[in-house]
Design a protein around this motif. Structure first.
Motif, PDB file in Angstrom:
ATOM      1  N   ARG A  89       1.554  15.194   6.422  1.00 37.99           N
ATOM      2  CA  ARG A  89       2.716  14.519   5.463  1.00 37.99           C
ATOM      3  C   ARG A  89       2.320  13.471   4.525  1.00 37.99           C
ATOM      4  NH1 ARG A  89       7.750  16.798   5.281  1.00 37.99           N
ATOM      5  NH2 ARG A  89       8.757  14.736   4.779  1.00 37.99           N
ATOM      6  N   THR A  90       1.689  12.618   5.465  1.00 36.83           N
ATOM      7  CA  THR A  90       1.257  11.220   4.789  1.00 36.83           C
ATOM      8  C   THR A  90       0.542  11.534   3.911  1.00 36.83           C
ATOM      9  OG1 THR A  90       1.500  10.013   6.980  1.00 36.83           O
ATOM     10  CG2 THR A  90       0.171   9.029   5.388  1.00 36.83           C
ATOM     11  N   ASN A  91      -0.566  12.084   4.129  1.00 28.62           N
ATOM     12  CA  ASN A  91      -1.601  12.491   2.957  1.00 28.62           C
ATOM     13  C   ASN A  91      -1.175  13.126   1.909  1.00 28.62           C
ATOM     14  OD1 ASN A  91      -3.673  11.213   4.501  1.00 28.62           O
ATOM     15  ND2 ASN A  91      -4.291  13.103   5.320  1.00 28.62           N
ATOM     16  N   VAL A  92      -0.052  13.950   1.987  1.00 29.47           N
ATOM     17  CA  VAL A  92       0.432  14.512   0.575  1.00 29.47           C
ATOM     18  C   VAL A  92       1.534  13.594   0.176  1.00 29.47           C
ATOM     19  CG1 VAL A  92       2.085  16.409   0.083  1.00 29.47           C
ATOM     20  CG2 VAL A  92       0.238  17.131   1.742  1.00 29.47           C
ATOM     21  N   LEU A  93       2.187  12.963   0.992  1.00 32.70           N
ATOM     22  CA  LEU A  93       2.751  11.752   0.117  1.00 32.70           C
ATOM     23  C   LEU A  93       1.951  10.912  -0.496  1.00 32.70           C
ATOM     24  CD1 LEU A  93       5.391  10.881   3.370  1.00 32.70           C
ATOM     25  CD2 LEU A  93       6.111  11.815   0.866  1.00 32.70           C
ATOM     26  N   ILE A  94       0.775  10.420  -0.059  1.00 38.39           N
ATOM     27  CA  ILE A  94      -0.141   9.654  -1.175  1.00 38.39           C
ATOM     28  C   ILE A  94      -0.188  10.242  -2.414  1.00 38.39           C
ATOM     29  CG2 ILE A  94      -2.420   8.901  -1.131  1.00 38.39           C
ATOM     30  CD1 ILE A  94      -2.472   8.335   1.783  1.00 38.39           C
ATOM     31  N   TYR A  95      -0.722  11.722  -2.382  1.00 36.95           N
ATOM     32  CA  TYR A  95      -0.913  12.270  -3.565  1.00 36.95           C
ATOM     33  C   TYR A  95       0.403  12.040  -4.382  1.00 36.95           C
ATOM     34  CZ  TYR A  95      -5.402  14.209  -2.733  1.00 36.95           C
ATOM     35  OH  TYR A  95      -6.884  14.350  -2.378  1.00 36.95           O
ATOM     36  N   LYS A  96       1.459  12.536  -3.912  1.00 35.66           N
ATOM     37  CA  LYS A  96       2.700  12.260  -4.657  1.00 35.66           C
ATOM     38  C   LYS A  96       3.044  11.083  -5.206  1.00 35.66           C
ATOM     39  CE  LYS A  96       7.994  13.103  -4.515  1.00 35.66           C
ATOM     40  NZ  LYS A  96       8.873  13.458  -3.671  1.00 35.66           N
ATOM     41  N   GLY A  97       2.866  10.001  -4.564  1.00 28.87           N
ATOM     42  CA  GLY A  97       2.970   8.547  -5.138  1.00 28.87           C
ATOM     43  C   GLY A  97       2.047   8.249  -5.925  1.00 28.87           C
TER      44      GLY A  97
ATOM     45  N   GLN B  87       0.662   7.249 -11.827  1.00 33.35           N
ATOM     46  CA  GLN B  87      -0.100   7.525 -12.902  1.00 33.35           C
ATOM     47  C   GLN B  87       0.867   7.841 -14.005  1.00 33.35           C
ATOM     48  OE1 GLN B  87      -2.998   6.864 -13.002  1.00 33.35           O
ATOM     49  NE2 GLN B  87      -4.331   7.665 -11.270  1.00 33.35           N
ATOM     50  N   LEU B  88       2.165   8.552 -13.747  1.00 29.98           N
ATOM     51  CA  LEU B  88       3.039   8.695 -14.899  1.00 29.98           C
ATOM     52  C   LEU B  88       3.963   7.414 -14.887  1.00 29.98           C
ATOM     53  CD1 LEU B  88       4.203  12.248 -13.605  1.00 29.98           C
ATOM     54  CD2 LEU B  88       2.779  11.663 -15.633  1.00 29.98           C
ATOM     55  N   ASN B  89       3.577   6.378 -14.561  1.00 27.92           N
ATOM     56  CA  ASN B  89       4.383   5.192 -14.506  1.00 27.92           C
ATOM     57  C   ASN B  89       6.009   5.272 -14.350  1.00 27.92           C
ATOM     58  OD1 ASN B  89       2.394   3.790 -15.964  1.00 27.92           O
ATOM     59  ND2 ASN B  89       2.779   4.495 -17.779  1.00 27.92           N
ATOM     60  N   ALA B  90       6.273   6.287 -13.270  1.00 26.57           N
ATOM     61  CA  ALA B  90       7.354   6.414 -12.302  1.00 26.57           C
ATOM     62  C   ALA B  90       7.313   5.535 -11.419  1.00 26.57           C
ATOM     63  CB  ALA B  90       7.792   7.802 -12.101  1.00 26.57           C
ATOM     64  N   HIS B  91       7.602   4.279 -11.767  1.00 25.50           N
ATOM     65  CA  HIS B  91       7.297   3.198 -10.631  1.00 25.50           C
ATOM     66  C   HIS B  91       8.186   3.012  -9.474  1.00 25.50           C
ATOM     67  CE1 HIS B  91       5.284   1.214 -14.292  1.00 25.50           C
ATOM     68  NE2 HIS B  91       4.392   1.676 -13.608  1.00 25.50           N
ATOM     69  N   THR B  92       9.475   3.395  -9.816  1.00 26.78           N
ATOM     70  CA  THR B  92      10.643   3.148  -8.913  1.00 26.78           C
ATOM     71  C   THR B  92      10.368   4.073  -7.697  1.00 26.78           C
ATOM     72  OG1 THR B  92      12.184   2.029 -10.353  1.00 26.78           O
ATOM     73  CG2 THR B  92      13.082   3.384  -8.418  1.00 26.78           C
TER      74      THR B  92
ATOM     75  N   ALA C  26       7.816   5.827  -7.101  1.00 23.44           N
ATOM     76  CA  ALA C  26       6.592   5.796  -6.436  1.00 23.44           C
ATOM     77  C   ALA C  26       6.646   4.817  -5.441  1.00 23.44           C
ATOM     78  CB  ALA C  26       5.520   4.975  -7.475  1.00 23.44           C
ATOM     79  N   LEU C  27       7.296   3.770  -5.719  1.00 19.33           N
ATOM     80  CA  LEU C  27       7.771   2.631  -4.554  1.00 19.33           C
ATOM     81  C   LEU C  27       8.497   3.348  -3.516  1.00 19.33           C
ATOM     82  CD1 LEU C  27       8.762  -0.549  -6.509  1.00 19.33           C
ATOM     83  CD2 LEU C  27       6.900  -0.195  -4.980  1.00 19.33           C
ATOM     84  N   GLU C  28       9.501   4.217  -3.610  1.00 17.81           N
ATOM     85  CA  GLU C  28      10.157   4.905  -2.700  1.00 17.81           C
ATOM     86  C   GLU C  28       9.160   5.661  -1.747  1.00 17.81           C
ATOM     87  OE1 GLU C  28      12.919   7.188  -4.665  1.00 17.81           O
ATOM     88  OE2 GLU C  28      14.315   5.639  -5.386  1.00 17.81           O
ATOM     89  N   VAL C  29       8.058   6.621  -2.207  1.00 19.89           N
ATOM     90  CA  VAL C  29       7.220   7.237  -1.575  1.00 19.89           C
ATOM     91  C   VAL C  29       6.423   6.320  -0.786  1.00 19.89           C
ATOM     92  CG1 VAL C  29       5.243   8.722  -1.818  1.00 19.89           C
ATOM     93  CG2 VAL C  29       7.313   9.001  -3.273  1.00 19.89           C
ATOM     94  N   PHE C  30       5.953   5.337  -1.164  1.00 19.33           N
ATOM     95  CA  PHE C  30       4.958   4.342  -0.526  1.00 19.33           C
ATOM     96  C   PHE C  30       5.787   3.806   0.461  1.00 19.33           C
ATOM     97  CE2 PHE C  30       2.653   4.226  -4.708  1.00 19.33           C
ATOM     98  CZ  PHE C  30       1.726   5.210  -4.188  1.00 19.33           C
ATOM     99  N   LYS C  31       7.052   3.422   0.423  1.00 14.90           N
ATOM    100  CA  LYS C  31       7.902   2.822   1.370  1.00 14.90           C
ATOM    101  C   LYS C  31       8.015   3.904   2.544  1.00 14.90           C
ATOM    102  CE  LYS C  31      12.053   0.489   2.278  1.00 14.90           C
ATOM    103  NZ  LYS C  31      13.542  -0.099   1.571  1.00 14.90           N
ATOM    104  N   ILE C  32       8.352   5.145   2.379  1.00 12.16           N
ATOM    105  CA  ILE C  32       8.496   5.851   3.417  1.00 12.16           C
ATOM    106  C   ILE C  32       7.005   5.986   4.254  1.00 12.16           C
ATOM    107  CG2 ILE C  32       8.316   8.644   3.947  1.00 12.16           C
ATOM    108  CD1 ILE C  32      10.178   8.855   1.398  1.00 12.16           C
ATOM    109  N   ILE C  33       5.948   5.999   3.726  1.00 12.93           N
ATOM    110  CA  ILE C  33       4.638   5.782   4.108  1.00 12.93           C
ATOM    111  C   ILE C  33       4.653   4.660   5.247  1.00 12.93           C
ATOM    112  CG2 ILE C  33       2.136   5.815   3.912  1.00 12.93           C
ATOM    113  CD1 ILE C  33       2.470   7.179   1.327  1.00 12.93           C
TER     114      ILE C  33
END
Length: 268
Positions: A186-194, A199-204, A206-213
């Motif tokens: 899950r972590t590695n897939v979350l990295i790809y999602k984040g 890359q799409l500048n969806a910063h908020t 992206a932060l949510e995904v990286f916070k989960i990690i």
């Protein structure tokens, strides 16, 4: 005053070889002759510009300083500096023709002084946040799922291929499909999602995904902190950036510990 006397007196003046009486007389001569004063001033500036030992050996941990210092020591820059020195030496030789200070000496010396000032500015100027982001962004630091000896492409491999092909929206969709049922990787897939969100500048998001990690119990949890720091850097949120970097540098085992130290130093 004869031209060669200008040169001799200026040289002794700059080397501190004049007696108090000679110094008093020479200073008065400069007050009485604006052209002599300009010559002495430019000579002082050129001497300072060509005496780079002090500032070239200046110690600092700023990575931007190190980059510019290495640039100044490259062969083409040193070759240019040597040519300027040769021209300066020629200017101090006894002229065979009437002295042409305004036509040759001042433009040449002024050009070198300006070059010196530009280099010093580059050494001391604080890099912008966007320059730091361009230096430290690591959105290509992705895990690999592709196995060469398999004949079929599984979901994780498809996620990697979509990201590498810059199809970020499809990559996010594939990642969500995988995460909805998966219990491993899950972590590695979350990295790809984040990364795709970044890359799409969806910063908020992206932060949510990286916070989960970062809050997970996995060995890669500290990666989430580094990726959060990159988002804060990109969006110029210096307050949260510093907080996150301090968290990373609290332990040398954290992901990108050394780079976090460098980035903190560059922000000071």
């Amino acid at each position: 005053m004869e031209d060669f006397l200008w040169e001799l007196k200026t040289e002794r003046f700059l080397k501190g070889e004049m007696t108090p009486e000679e110094l008093r007389v020479f200073e008065q001569e400069q007050l009485d002759d604006n052209e002599l004063k300009a010559y002495v001033t430019m000579s002082m500036q050129l001497q300072q510009a060509m005496s780079e030992d002090d500032w070239l050996t200046h110690t600092t941990t700023n990575s931007h300083y190190d980059t510019v210092k290495k640039w100044y020591q490259e062969d083409d820059v040193l070759e240019f500096k040597e040519k300027i020195k040769q021209q300066a030496t020629t200017a101090f030789e006894k002229p065979k023709k009437p002295f042409t200070l305004q036509k040759y000496w001042i433009p040449m010396a002024a050009a070198f002084v300006m070059l010196f000032i530009t280099i010093v500015y580059q050494l001391t100027a604080q890099p912008s946040l966007q320059e730091l982001y361009a230096t430290y962004a690591t959105w290509n630091d992705t895990p690999s799922f592709i196995v060469q000896d398999e004949n079929t492409t599984n979901t994780k491999e498809q996620i990697e291929l979509l990201y590498n092909d810059k199809q970020y929206e499809l990559c996010i969709e594939a990642a969500d499909t995988f995460l909805s049922t998966a219990t491993t990787d899950r972590t590695n897939v979350l990295i790809y999602k984040g990364f795709s969100l970044a890359q799409l500048n969806a910063h908020t998001k992206a932060l949510e995904v990286f916070k989960i990690i970062s809050e997970s119990n996995t060995i890669d949890a500290s990666k989430g902190l580094w990726y959060m720091a990159l988002i804060y850097l990109k969006t110029e949120d210096t307050e949260n950036l510093r907080k996150t970097l301090h968290t990373i540098t609290a332990s040398p085992t954290n992901y990108q510990y050394e780079k976090a130290l460098e980035l903190l130093d560059a922000l000071e």
